[in-house]
Design an enzyme around this catalytic site. Sequence first.
Site, PDB file in Angstrom:
ATOM      1  N   GLU A   1      23.078   8.656 -12.668  1.00  0.00           N
ATOM      2  CA  GLU A   1      21.910   8.016 -13.295  1.00  0.00           C
ATOM      3  C   GLU A   1      22.115   7.831 -14.796  1.00  0.00           C
ATOM      4  O   GLU A   1      21.741   6.819 -15.362  1.00  0.00           O
ATOM      5  CB  GLU A   1      20.642   8.866 -13.045  1.00  0.00           C
ATOM      6  CG  GLU A   1      20.109   8.750 -11.636  1.00  0.00           C
ATOM      7  CD  GLU A   1      19.624   7.336 -11.322  1.00  0.00           C
ATOM      8  OE1 GLU A   1      18.970   6.713 -12.177  1.00  0.00           O
ATOM      9  OE2 GLU A   1      19.926   6.849 -10.218  1.00  0.00           O
TER      10      GLU A   1
ATOM     11  N   CYS B   1      16.767  -9.315  -6.692  1.00  0.00           N
ATOM     12  CA  CYS B   1      15.744  -9.640  -7.688  1.00  0.00           C
ATOM     13  C   CYS B   1      16.367  -9.514  -9.082  1.00  0.00           C
ATOM     14  O   CYS B   1      15.940  -8.724  -9.907  1.00  0.00           O
ATOM     15  CB  CYS B   1      14.539  -8.718  -7.534  1.00  0.00           C
ATOM     16  SG  CYS B   1      13.083  -9.341  -8.394  1.00  0.00           S
TER      17      CYS B   1
ATOM     18  N   CYS C   1      15.191 -15.173  -3.843  1.00  0.00           N
ATOM     19  CA  CYS C   1      13.929 -14.945  -3.113  1.00  0.00           C
ATOM     20  C   CYS C   1      14.051 -15.311  -1.634  1.00  0.00           C
ATOM     21  O   CYS C   1      13.384 -14.703  -0.782  1.00  0.00           O
ATOM     22  CB  CYS C   1      12.801 -15.742  -3.760  1.00  0.00           C
ATOM     23  SG  CYS C   1      12.568 -15.365  -5.508  1.00  0.00           S
TER      24      CYS C   1
ATOM     25  N   CYS D   1      14.898 -12.306   0.221  1.00  0.00           N
ATOM     26  CA  CYS D   1      14.201 -11.073  -0.175  1.00  0.00           C
ATOM     27  C   CYS D   1      13.180 -10.636   0.880  1.00  0.00           C
ATOM     28  O   CYS D   1      12.361 -11.440   1.331  1.00  0.00           O
ATOM     29  CB  CYS D   1      13.513 -11.296  -1.511  1.00  0.00           C
ATOM     30  SG  CYS D   1      12.567  -9.857  -2.052  1.00  0.00           S
TER      31      CYS D   1
ATOM     32  N   CYS E   1       5.197 -11.527  -2.600  1.00  0.00           N
ATOM     33  CA  CYS E   1       5.519 -11.572  -4.026  1.00  0.00           C
ATOM     34  C   CYS E   1       4.749 -12.697  -4.732  1.00  0.00           C
ATOM     35  O   CYS E   1       4.949 -13.875  -4.461  1.00  0.00           O
ATOM     36  CB  CYS E   1       7.028 -11.776  -4.195  1.00  0.00           C
ATOM     37  SG  CYS E   1       7.528 -11.906  -5.912  1.00  0.00           S
TER      38      CYS E   1
HETATM   39  S1  SF4 Z   1      10.600 -12.637  -3.799  1.00  0.00           S
HETATM   40 FE1  SF4 Z   1       9.856 -11.566  -5.604  1.00  0.00          FE
HETATM   41  S2  SF4 Z   1      10.720  -9.512  -5.425  1.00  0.00           S
HETATM   42 FE2  SF4 Z   1      11.866 -10.832  -4.052  1.00  0.00          FE
HETATM   43  S3  SF4 Z   1      13.645 -11.530  -5.219  1.00  0.00           S
HETATM   44 FE3  SF4 Z   1      12.022 -13.073  -5.440  1.00  0.00          FE
HETATM   45  S4  SF4 Z   1      10.968 -12.476  -7.303  1.00  0.00           S
HETATM   46 FE4  SF4 Z   1      12.142 -10.708  -6.653  1.00  0.00          FE
END
Ligand code: SF4
Length: 359
Positions: A38, A193, A200, A203, A209
């Site tokens: 970390e 992201c 997206c 995602c 989102c």
């Molecule tokens: S949908 Fe939202 S959380 Fe997912 S990659 Fe796109 S901006 Fe990021």
Amino acid sequence: MSAGDVFAERLLAWFDEHGRHDLPWQQDPTPYRVWVSEIMLQQTQVGTVISYYERFMRRFADVEALARADIDEVLHLWTGLGYYARGRNLHRAAVILCRDHAGRFPDSLEELTALPGIGRSTAGAILALGFSRRQPILDGNVKRVLTRVFAIGGWPGRTQVINQLWSLAEELTPDSRVADYTQAIMDLGATLCTRGKPACERCPLAGHCLAHARDETTRYPAPKPAKVKPVRQITFLLLENADGELLLQRRPPSGIWGGLWGFPECADENGLAQRLGELGLRLKQQRRLVPLRHTFSHFHLDINPVHCAVTEMPGDVADDATLCWYSGGQRLGLAAPVKKLIETTELMNDANSTMRKAG
Ligand code: SF4
């Protein structure tokens, strides 16, 4: 099922299939190994950290080995990673852990954050990943994901914004599989992201989102506000002689507009009479022009231009190579606002006039 449960469930399902499972610190994730990773990851990309981490672990397999080491050796293994305070704090914390905690990591947020170089998010990661304790984290990746999913505006360095993000992080962290969830949300921020162009379409959170739904992903997280620049004032004297020429003065070689030609200046209009006297000029008429602002990287310059019709006092004008009467025909380097003022005030009355040295 609460919104938080859905969030965690989707993230974990994605992590099981697409997350990273083979990073060196994910193998035998003791608090010590998690801590070192970390700290290394704080300002450095995963790809760079891996080889440093493996070398570090080969030399300092546990906290006792690190505490016993000479700081020079620790910094030697840190060479190239940058931000050397991280290496120094790591060593100091190892010494404290051996002295005050018998070489064992405490498992409370308070005791962990009391150690040098360990903030709330790093402590959260040690607890979640090293102890499987339910504890939120909020590193740069997580901030990016949360500000986007929940469309949280404002710079995350602001107390109100960071508090809001911590509340969300706390609420969303599940009771079970907390280590996987923590790794999952960090991975999502690091791989999908991303700062520039989030993926997206791949995602797992896309359906929830807000930033994605509004096509505003690049608005979040809000950048750090630019520092307020100081404002300085200056009065430009547009001194026009009977031939319609303007007096210009070459600026010193260093400083703003170094070596360019500009108007004679004074701090404000109160200095006008003295300045004219120095230049050997007599005032016939004066009028204020519209002020303008010129912005430099570190300050704004508010320019108050004053136009003065002047006559030269015979024999009084200094024989000065830094001065010239400008008719519009000469090729001179002009400071940007000087050029603008010459153009916009239409003071040039004879484009064919020739330059002559003042005096
Ligand atoms: S949908 Fe939202 S959380 Fe997912 S990659 Fe796109 S901006 Fe990021």
